[in-house]
Design a protein around this motif. Structure first.
Motif, PDB file in Angstrom:
ATOM      1  N   CYS A  13     -14.608   0.446  -1.675  1.00  0.00           N
ATOM      2  CA  CYS A  13     -12.933   0.547  -2.540  1.00  0.00           C
ATOM      3  C   CYS A  13     -12.450   2.408  -2.338  1.00  0.00           C
ATOM      4  CB  CYS A  13     -13.117   0.562  -3.918  1.00  0.00           C
ATOM      5  SG  CYS A  13     -11.372   0.689  -5.378  1.00  0.00           S
ATOM      6  N   PRO A  14     -11.570   2.652  -2.248  1.00  0.00           N
ATOM      7  CA  PRO A  14     -10.555   4.097  -1.714  1.00  0.00           C
ATOM      8  C   PRO A  14      -9.808   4.471  -3.105  1.00  0.00           C
ATOM      9  CG  PRO A  14      -8.922   2.159  -1.495  1.00  0.00           C
ATOM     10  CD  PRO A  14     -10.072   1.565  -1.545  1.00  0.00           C
ATOM     11  N   TYR A  15     -10.416   3.635  -4.708  1.00  0.00           N
ATOM     12  CA  TYR A  15     -10.663   4.606  -5.886  1.00  0.00           C
ATOM     13  C   TYR A  15     -11.383   5.091  -6.405  1.00  0.00           C
ATOM     14  CZ  TYR A  15      -6.070   2.461  -4.652  1.00  0.00           C
ATOM     15  OH  TYR A  15      -5.030   2.380  -4.169  1.00  0.00           O
ATOM     16  N   HIS A  31      -6.295 -10.737   3.231  1.00  0.00           N
ATOM     17  CA  HIS A  31      -5.116 -10.170   2.391  1.00  0.00           C
ATOM     18  C   HIS A  31      -5.107  -9.864   1.856  1.00  0.00           C
ATOM     19  CE1 HIS A  31      -4.062 -11.438   6.834  1.00  0.00           C
ATOM     20  NE2 HIS A  31      -4.523 -12.535   6.188  1.00  0.00           N
ATOM     21  N   LEU A  32      -5.788  -9.613   0.613  1.00  0.00           N
ATOM     22  CA  LEU A  32      -6.280  -9.234  -0.530  1.00  0.00           C
ATOM     23  C   LEU A  32      -7.503  -8.731  -1.026  1.00  0.00           C
ATOM     24  CD1 LEU A  32      -3.123 -11.263  -2.744  1.00  0.00           C
ATOM     25  CD2 LEU A  32      -3.295  -8.348  -1.339  1.00  0.00           C
ATOM     26  N   TYR A  33      -8.009  -8.200  -1.741  1.00  0.00           N
ATOM     27  CA  TYR A  33      -9.465  -8.334  -2.285  1.00  0.00           C
ATOM     28  C   TYR A  33      -9.038  -7.244  -3.704  1.00  0.00           C
ATOM     29  CZ  TYR A  33     -13.658  -6.266  -2.745  1.00  0.00           C
ATOM     30  OH  TYR A  33     -15.487  -5.705  -3.528  1.00  0.00           O
ATOM     31  N   CYS A  38     -13.460  -1.706  -9.956  1.00  0.00           N
ATOM     32  CA  CYS A  38     -12.153  -0.881 -10.442  1.00  0.00           C
ATOM     33  C   CYS A  38     -11.258  -1.649 -11.240  1.00  0.00           C
ATOM     34  CB  CYS A  38     -11.905   0.371 -10.341  1.00  0.00           C
ATOM     35  SG  CYS A  38     -11.382   0.225  -8.532  1.00  0.00           S
ATOM     36  N   SER A  39     -11.627  -3.311 -10.537  1.00  0.00           N
ATOM     37  CA  SER A  39     -10.500  -4.063 -10.760  1.00  0.00           C
ATOM     38  C   SER A  39      -9.049  -3.396  -9.696  1.00  0.00           C
ATOM     39  CB  SER A  39     -10.191  -4.698 -12.098  1.00  0.00           C
ATOM     40  OG  SER A  39     -11.197  -5.186 -12.890  1.00  0.00           O
ATOM     41  N   ALA A  40      -9.541  -2.903  -8.864  1.00  0.00           N
ATOM     42  CA  ALA A  40      -8.051  -2.657  -8.385  1.00  0.00           C
ATOM     43  C   ALA A  40      -8.148  -3.235  -6.830  1.00  0.00           C
ATOM     44  CB  ALA A  40      -7.804  -0.864  -7.449  1.00  0.00           C
ATOM     45  N   ILE A  41      -6.487  -3.864  -6.847  1.00  0.00           N
ATOM     46  CA  ILE A  41      -6.096  -4.692  -6.040  1.00  0.00           C
ATOM     47  C   ILE A  41      -5.863  -4.000  -4.587  1.00  0.00           C
ATOM     48  CG2 ILE A  41      -4.723  -6.490  -4.484  1.00  0.00           C
ATOM     49  CD1 ILE A  41      -4.150  -7.352  -8.060  1.00  0.00           C
ATOM     50  N   LEU A  42      -6.928  -4.267  -3.605  1.00  0.00           N
ATOM     51  CA  LEU A  42      -6.824  -3.522  -1.882  1.00  0.00           C
ATOM     52  C   LEU A  42      -5.965  -4.713  -0.864  1.00  0.00           C
ATOM     53  CD1 LEU A  42     -10.623  -2.102  -1.669  1.00  0.00           C
ATOM     54  CD2 LEU A  42      -8.123  -1.874  -2.673  1.00  0.00           C
ATOM     55  N   LYS A  43      -5.134  -3.948  -0.654  1.00  0.00           N
ATOM     56  CA  LYS A  43      -4.019  -4.072   0.251  1.00  0.00           C
ATOM     57  C   LYS A  43      -4.123  -3.460   1.725  1.00  0.00           C
ATOM     58  CE  LYS A  43      -0.615  -5.925  -3.081  1.00  0.00           C
ATOM     59  NZ  LYS A  43       0.520  -5.590  -3.613  1.00  0.00           N
ATOM     60  N   PRO A  44      -4.134  -4.352   3.091  1.00  0.00           N
ATOM     61  CA  PRO A  44      -4.053  -3.551   4.143  1.00  0.00           C
ATOM     62  C   PRO A  44      -3.267  -2.444   4.111  1.00  0.00           C
ATOM     63  CG  PRO A  44      -3.472  -6.297   4.445  1.00  0.00           C
ATOM     64  CD  PRO A  44      -3.671  -5.713   2.937  1.00  0.00           C
ATOM     65  N   LYS A  45      -3.247  -1.698   4.791  1.00  0.00           N
ATOM     66  CA  LYS A  45      -3.090  -0.356   5.634  1.00  0.00           C
ATOM     67  C   LYS A  45      -2.009  -0.802   6.208  1.00  0.00           C
ATOM     68  CE  LYS A  45      -6.710   2.685   4.624  1.00  0.00           C
ATOM     69  NZ  LYS A  45      -7.434   4.313   5.487  1.00  0.00           N
ATOM     70  N   SER A  46      -0.974  -0.400   5.969  1.00  0.00           N
ATOM     71  CA  SER A  46      -0.076  -0.323   7.570  1.00  0.00           C
ATOM     72  C   SER A  46      -0.415  -0.325   8.695  1.00  0.00           C
ATOM     73  CB  SER A  46       0.980   0.838   7.106  1.00  0.00           C
ATOM     74  OG  SER A  46       2.007   0.814   8.279  1.00  0.00           O
TER      75      SER A  46
END
Length: 69
Positions: A13-15, A31-33, A38-46
């Protein structure tokens, strides 16, 4: 005998910098995680196809197949 090939990628997690091993099924991507820490939702980088390619230590199998083609 199981013919499905599965490997693992460590997603960080980057956070909060928490890491978790995620199974990569051949021919699939994620595509989502949601970070379990921390419960952050990660999306793919551009430019990336999935969260494994953006935050994992291994690219997804779809990406590896595209490189082999």
């Amino acid at each position: 005998m199981n013919t499905n090939t599965a490997s693992e990628s460590i997603v960080t997690c980057p956070y909060c910098q928490a890491s978790e091993a995620i199974k990569i099924e051949q021919g699939s991507s994620q595509h989502l995680y949601r970070c379990r820490s921390c419960s952050a939702i990660l999306k793919p980088k551009s430019g990336d196809c999935c969260i494994l390619c953006s935050f994992g230590n291994r690219d997804c199998s779809s990406s590896e197949q595209n490189l082999a083609a």
